[in-house]
Design an enzyme around this catalytic site. Structure first.
Site, PDB file in Angstrom:
ATOM      1  N   ILE A  14       0.871  -1.181   0.000  1.00 55.88           N
ATOM      2  CA  ILE A  14       0.000   0.000   0.000  1.00 55.88           C
ATOM      3  C   ILE A  14       0.905   1.228   0.000  1.00 55.88           C
ATOM      4  CG2 ILE A  14      -1.785   1.297   1.196  1.00 55.88           C
ATOM      5  CD1 ILE A  14      -2.849  -1.266   2.338  1.00 55.88           C
ATOM      6  N   HIS A  15       1.051   1.831  -1.155  1.00 54.92           N
ATOM      7  CA  HIS A  15       1.884   3.034  -1.269  1.00 54.92           C
ATOM      8  C   HIS A  15       0.987   4.244  -1.480  1.00 54.92           C
ATOM      9  CE1 HIS A  15       1.554   2.668  -5.731  1.00 54.92           C
ATOM     10  NE2 HIS A  15       1.544   1.371  -5.438  1.00 54.92           N
ATOM     11  N   ALA A  16       1.562   5.411  -1.711  1.00 55.40           N
ATOM     12  CA  ALA A  16       0.836   6.685  -1.691  1.00 55.40           C
ATOM     13  C   ALA A  16      -0.344   6.754  -2.658  1.00 55.40           C
ATOM     14  CB  ALA A  16       1.798   7.834  -1.958  1.00 55.40           C
ATOM     15  N   ALA A  19      -3.278   4.415  -1.643  1.00 51.70           N
ATOM     16  CA  ALA A  19      -3.762   4.852  -0.327  1.00 51.70           C
ATOM     17  C   ALA A  19      -4.621   6.103  -0.492  1.00 51.70           C
ATOM     18  CB  ALA A  19      -2.595   5.112   0.614  1.00 51.70           C
TER      19      ALA A  19
END
Length: 85
Positions: A14-16, A19
């Site tokens: 789960i990266h930017a 997210a």
């Protein structure tokens, strides 16, 4: 209360970007929505909470919704996670 478990398949976890997209999706739901990983929970409507869990590929997260639109929230979360993570 409704719950959905999911194992992250995205190589970056789960990266930017995902997210941020998840936060945008959840902001319209009235239900309280939490994300849990390894016993730590966070408000799934807050970017720092979601990013702070540092969910990586192969790790299981649990999404929990409690409130008047919990069924719709869990359905939307399930669809989003399967399509993006």
């Amino acid at each position: 209360m409704r719950e959905f478990k999911y194992v992250i398949t995205d190589a970056e976890g789960i990266h930017a970007r995902p997210a941020g997209e998840l936060i945008k999706l959840l902001k319209d739901f009235q239900s309280a929505i939490t994300i849990t990983k390894d016993g730590k929970s966070a408000d799934a409507k807050r970017i720092f909470g979601v990013m702070g869990l540092a969910a990586k590929q192969g790790q299981e997260i649990t999404m929990t919704a409690e409130g008047p639109d919990e069924d719709a929230a869990i359905a939307a979360i399930e669809t989003f996670l399967k399509a993006n993570l």
